[in-house]
Design a protein around this motif. Sequence first.
Motif, PDB file in Angstrom:
ATOM      1  N   THR A   1      62.713  20.396  20.401  1.00 58.34           N
ATOM      2  CA  THR A   1      63.166  21.985  19.388  1.00 58.34           C
ATOM      3  C   THR A   1      61.488  21.706  18.696  1.00 58.34           C
ATOM      4  O   THR A   1      61.146  23.005  18.343  1.00 58.34           O
ATOM      5  CB  THR A   1      64.355  21.974  19.169  1.00 58.34           C
TER       6      THR A   1
ATOM      7  N   ALA B   1      57.172  29.551  18.889  1.00 51.69           N
ATOM      8  CA  ALA B   1      57.829  29.484  20.706  1.00 51.69           C
ATOM      9  C   ALA B   1      59.804  30.039  20.281  1.00 51.69           C
ATOM     10  O   ALA B   1      60.463  29.174  20.443  1.00 51.69           O
ATOM     11  CB  ALA B   1      57.727  28.740  21.415  1.00 51.69           C
ATOM     12  N   TRP B   2      59.077  31.021  19.093  1.00 50.99           N
ATOM     13  CA  TRP B   2      61.216  31.295  19.216  1.00 50.99           C
ATOM     14  C   TRP B   2      61.937  31.318  19.810  1.00 50.99           C
ATOM     15  O   TRP B   2      63.365  31.071  19.366  1.00 50.99           O
ATOM     16  CB  TRP B   2      61.092  32.108  18.484  1.00 50.99           C
ATOM     17  N   LYS B   3      61.869  31.796  20.754  1.00 53.35           N
ATOM     18  CA  LYS B   3      62.873  32.051  21.711  1.00 53.35           C
ATOM     19  C   LYS B   3      63.203  30.949  22.449  1.00 53.35           C
ATOM     20  O   LYS B   3      64.514  30.214  22.583  1.00 53.35           O
ATOM     21  CB  LYS B   3      62.861  33.479  23.418  1.00 53.35           C
ATOM     22  N   PRO B   4      62.257  29.946  23.323  1.00 58.79           N
ATOM     23  CA  PRO B   4      63.089  28.766  23.976  1.00 58.79           C
ATOM     24  C   PRO B   4      63.796  27.407  22.314  1.00 58.79           C
ATOM     25  O   PRO B   4      64.201  27.126  22.769  1.00 58.79           O
ATOM     26  CB  PRO B   4      61.565  28.254  23.839  1.00 58.79           C
TER      27      PRO B   4
ATOM     28  N   ALA C   1      65.661  28.519  19.681  1.00 56.18           N
ATOM     29  CA  ALA C   1      66.734  29.128  19.242  1.00 56.18           C
ATOM     30  C   ALA C   1      67.349  29.300  20.965  1.00 56.18           C
ATOM     31  O   ALA C   1      68.772  28.801  20.784  1.00 56.18           O
ATOM     32  CB  ALA C   1      66.663  31.052  19.488  1.00 56.18           C
ATOM     33  N   ALA C   2      66.817  29.551  21.819  1.00 58.16           N
ATOM     34  CA  ALA C   2      67.766  28.981  23.652  1.00 58.16           C
ATOM     35  C   ALA C   2      68.392  27.490  23.364  1.00 58.16           C
ATOM     36  O   ALA C   2      69.318  26.895  23.565  1.00 58.16           O
ATOM     37  CB  ALA C   2      66.847  29.392  24.396  1.00 58.16           C
ATOM     38  N   ASN C   3      67.357  26.009  22.932  1.00 64.84           N
ATOM     39  CA  ASN C   3      66.979  24.875  23.317  1.00 64.84           C
ATOM     40  C   ASN C   3      68.703  24.466  22.353  1.00 64.84           C
ATOM     41  O   ASN C   3      69.352  23.804  22.430  1.00 64.84           O
ATOM     42  CB  ASN C   3      65.950  24.017  22.983  1.00 64.84           C
TER      43      ASN C   3
END
Length: 120
Positions: free
Chosen positions: A85, A93-96, A98-100
Motif C-alpha cells: 500500500t 497510484a490512487w486507484k490501486p 484505495a482498492a488494496n
Amino acid sequence: MSGSGALLVVAGAAVGAPLRFVVDRWARDHTRAGTILGTLVVNLVGSFVLGLVAGVPHPPEWLMPLVGIGFCGALTTFSTLAFETWVFLEERAWKPFAANLALTLGLGLPAVWLGYLLTS
C-alpha cells in the motif's frame, strides 16, 4: 500449556509460512496482479480461518495456538499489505492504493464474521 503452546504455534507456523510463500509465488507467476493478489488471498483466507477458530464453542486447548496464532499468524501478513500500500502511495497510484485497502478490509472483516458465524 506454555511450553507445549509455544510448540503448537511453531507447528502451525511451519504450515502457514510455506503456504503463504506458495500462494505468493503462484500469484506472481500466473496473474497480472502478482504479489498483491497473493497478499489479498492469504489475508482473506487467514481471516476466515481465524473467524472459524474463534467461533468454536468450547474449543480444545490446542486449537487457538496451533491454528489461530501459528497457522493464521504465519499465513497472513500485515507488513506486506502495509508495504504494498505504501508503494502505491509513493507512486501516487490512487486507484490501486484505495482498492488494496478497500478489498483487504472490505472483504477481510466479512470473512472473519462468516467464519465465526459458521462455527459459533
